[in-house]
Enzyme design. Structure first.
Site, PDB file in Angstrom:
ATOM      1  N   LYS A 109      -3.511   4.059  -1.242  1.00 33.14           N
ATOM      2  CA  LYS A 109      -3.764   5.329  -1.934  1.00 33.14           C
ATOM      3  C   LYS A 109      -4.968   6.076  -1.364  1.00 33.14           C
ATOM      4  CE  LYS A 109      -1.382   4.317  -6.260  1.00 33.14           C
ATOM      5  NZ  LYS A 109      -1.027   2.879  -6.120  1.00 33.14           N
TER       6      LYS A 109
HETATM    7  C1  LIG Z   1       0.310   2.459  -6.116  1.00 34.70           C
HETATM    8  C2  LIG Z   1       0.606   1.177  -5.433  1.00 34.70           C
HETATM    9  C3  LIG Z   1       1.932   0.795  -5.099  1.00 34.70           C
HETATM   10  C4  LIG Z   1       3.127   1.629  -5.486  1.00 34.70           C
HETATM   11  O1  LIG Z   1       3.203   2.808  -4.750  1.00 34.70           O
HETATM   12  P1  LIG Z   1       4.162   3.997  -5.220  1.00 34.70           P
HETATM   13  O2  LIG Z   1       3.890   5.120  -4.308  1.00 34.70           O
HETATM   14  O3  LIG Z   1       3.798   4.294  -6.651  1.00 34.70           O
HETATM   15  O4  LIG Z   1       5.568   3.479  -5.125  1.00 34.70           O
HETATM   16  C5  LIG Z   1       2.119  -0.381  -4.404  1.00 34.70           C
HETATM   17  N1  LIG Z   1       1.081  -1.172  -4.070  1.00 34.70           N
HETATM   18  C6  LIG Z   1      -0.192  -0.857  -4.372  1.00 34.70           C
HETATM   19  C7  LIG Z   1      -1.290  -1.790  -3.982  1.00 34.70           C
HETATM   20  C8  LIG Z   1      -0.482   0.326  -5.052  1.00 34.70           C
HETATM   21  O5  LIG Z   1      -1.759   0.631  -5.361  1.00 34.70           O
END
Ligand SMILES: *Cc1c(COP(=O)(O)O)cnc(C)c1O
Length: 436
Positions: A109
């Protein structure tokens, strides 16, 4: 380039306007109206994430106020690597892992959050009022947004999280910033935090005193830059092997997966896409049965993927209106907590690989692929977070400490500060109207 709402009854907007709005007024999500078409050859001179980003994203900001700043924005945003490396599977199968966790909060993210912050900074004019980004978080998002906006002039962040309901490592990442970042622990649940943020956006008194904005994961400014690491990785593989690379993506709200599918839609050499879900089965059941049955989210070890109603499915359905098309575009699998545990244990022992619980969902999905598919195609697991963020889960399974990356170690040493809030709009308003 204009962006349209998936629900079709909101005004079409350019990139920066769609980014500022977040959610379209009809409740839909913004998607590109047209798709630029690329060939691998177009990127012949591009190697770094920033170089690929500049070419890939140029059509989307064409005619936008941010067009002239794109070069600067991508260099600001993509300042840490997305590293692909081979996994030694002890067999002939070609398996690699794309580590997306080398940013400031050790999860993927960071890419979207940094790009969004870099855009916000350049959209601002010197005498504009302070913009306060309000985020409700159940863990990972708040940390990435705080890190990305920390110390950016003219911008501030207020993070709300449910007191006692995030992991100790997550809590440190939410509360260690200071300066233009304030952290609030709310005596309530994540849903309370989210409700307070929504109410704050509608509050007259707050609106008169400050400009509030959001940094939701559905925001176009977070989703689109995620296409860049898929493009860069697939291009590099294509240059070496002349075949498309296939991805297995740990998925919750599907933002990461939709970015990959968008990159493929633009002509990048990406093959199959597997959506690896935890025990929250909404997408898997939809692909099996054809009915969309959203349900409450269920707590699992891969907690950042605990989503019962993945909002980005709307974007996937906008791209592929027929169920048969979606089934051709992706496959999906659901992995329970026991299988996450045994996969972490097994792969540490056999391959020397330590996965975070989310990445382990992808690793298990690979192990469950049809044997021919698994052995004949080159696969890439997407590692969405560092295992060091989840020592409570991982260390007992592998029987040893997890090495902490330097950036995360630095962050965990910073002093923390947090303010407490009752779960009400009144409490939030009072806090936001006062100085910390
Ligand atoms: C947010 C997140 C996900 C999921 O990602 P999406 O885009 O919501 O499908 C998977 N792994 C981690 C570590 C995350 O922080």
């Amino acid at each position: 380039m204009l962006f349209a709402s998936t629900r079709g009854s909101a005004p079409e907007l350019g990139f920066s306007a769609a980014m500022l709005r977040g959610l379209a007024v009809d409740g839909g999500l913004y998607v590109p109206k047209t798709w630029p078409k690329f060939q691998a050859q177009d990127f012949a001179d591009d190697r770094s994430l920033a170089q690929v980003a500049e070419r890939l994203l140029a059509p989307f900001v064409s005619g936008d106020p941010l067009q002239a700043a794109l070069c600067e924005i991508v260099r600001d945003a993509f300042n840490f690597p997305a590293a692909r490396r081979r996994v030694d599977t002890k067999t002939a199968a070609e398996l690699s892992v794309l580590e997306l966790f080398h940013g400031p909060t050790a999860a993927f993210k960071d890419f979207g959050a940094r790009f969004l912050a870099a855009c916000f900074e350049r959209m601002r004019r010197p005498d504009d009022p302070l913009v306060n980004i309000l985020v409700a978080t159940s863990g990972d998002t708040g940390g990435a947004v705080a890190a990305a906006f920390h110390k950016r002039p003219g911008l501030a962040v207020s993070v709300l999280f449910p007191k006692g309901l995030v992991s100790p490592t997550q809590e440190r990442q939410l509360t260690c910033w200071g300066d233009n970042v304030r952290s609030f622990q709310v005596a309530g649940t994540f849903d309370d935090c989210q409700r307070m943020v929504k109410e704050a956006f509608l509050d007259r008194e707050l609106a008169a005193s400050q400009v509030l904005s959001s940094a939701n994961s559905i925001n176009l400014g977070r989703l689109l830059p995620q296409a860049v690491y898929y493009a860069t990785t697939a291009l590099e593989f294509w240059r070496e092997h002349s075949v498309p690379l296939n991805f297995i993506i740990p998925s919750g709200n599907l933002g990461n997966a939709v970015a990959c599918i968008w990159a493929r839609r633009m002509g990048l050499p990406i093959g199959r896409v597997v959506l690896a879900h935890n025990a929250n089965r909404t997408v898997v059941d939809f692909l099996d049965e054809g009915d969309w049955r959203a349900r409450p989210s269920m707590a699992t070890l891969a907690s950042a993927m605990d989503v019962g109603n993945p909002s980005n499915m709307e974007r996937l359905r906008a791209l592929h209106p027929q169920l048969s098309e979606i089934r051709a575009a992706v496959t999906a699998v659901s992995i329970d907590d026991d299988s996450i545990r045994s996969r972490i244990r097994h792969d540490a022992q056999r391959y020397g690989e330590v996965w975070c619980p989310h990445t382990a969902v992808a690793a298990e999905a690979w192990a469950r692929l049809d044997a021919n598919l698994r052995n004949d195609l080159p696969w890439c697991l997407v590692a969405t977070a560092s295992p060091a963020k989840f020592p409570e889960v991982v260390e007992p399974l592998i029987g040893q400490p997890v090495a902490v990356p330097a950036a995360l170690a630095l962050l965990l040493q910073r002093p923390t500060a947090v303010e407490s809030l009752a779960p009400s709009l009144d409490a939030l308003r009072t806090a936001l109207l006062s100085q910390p």
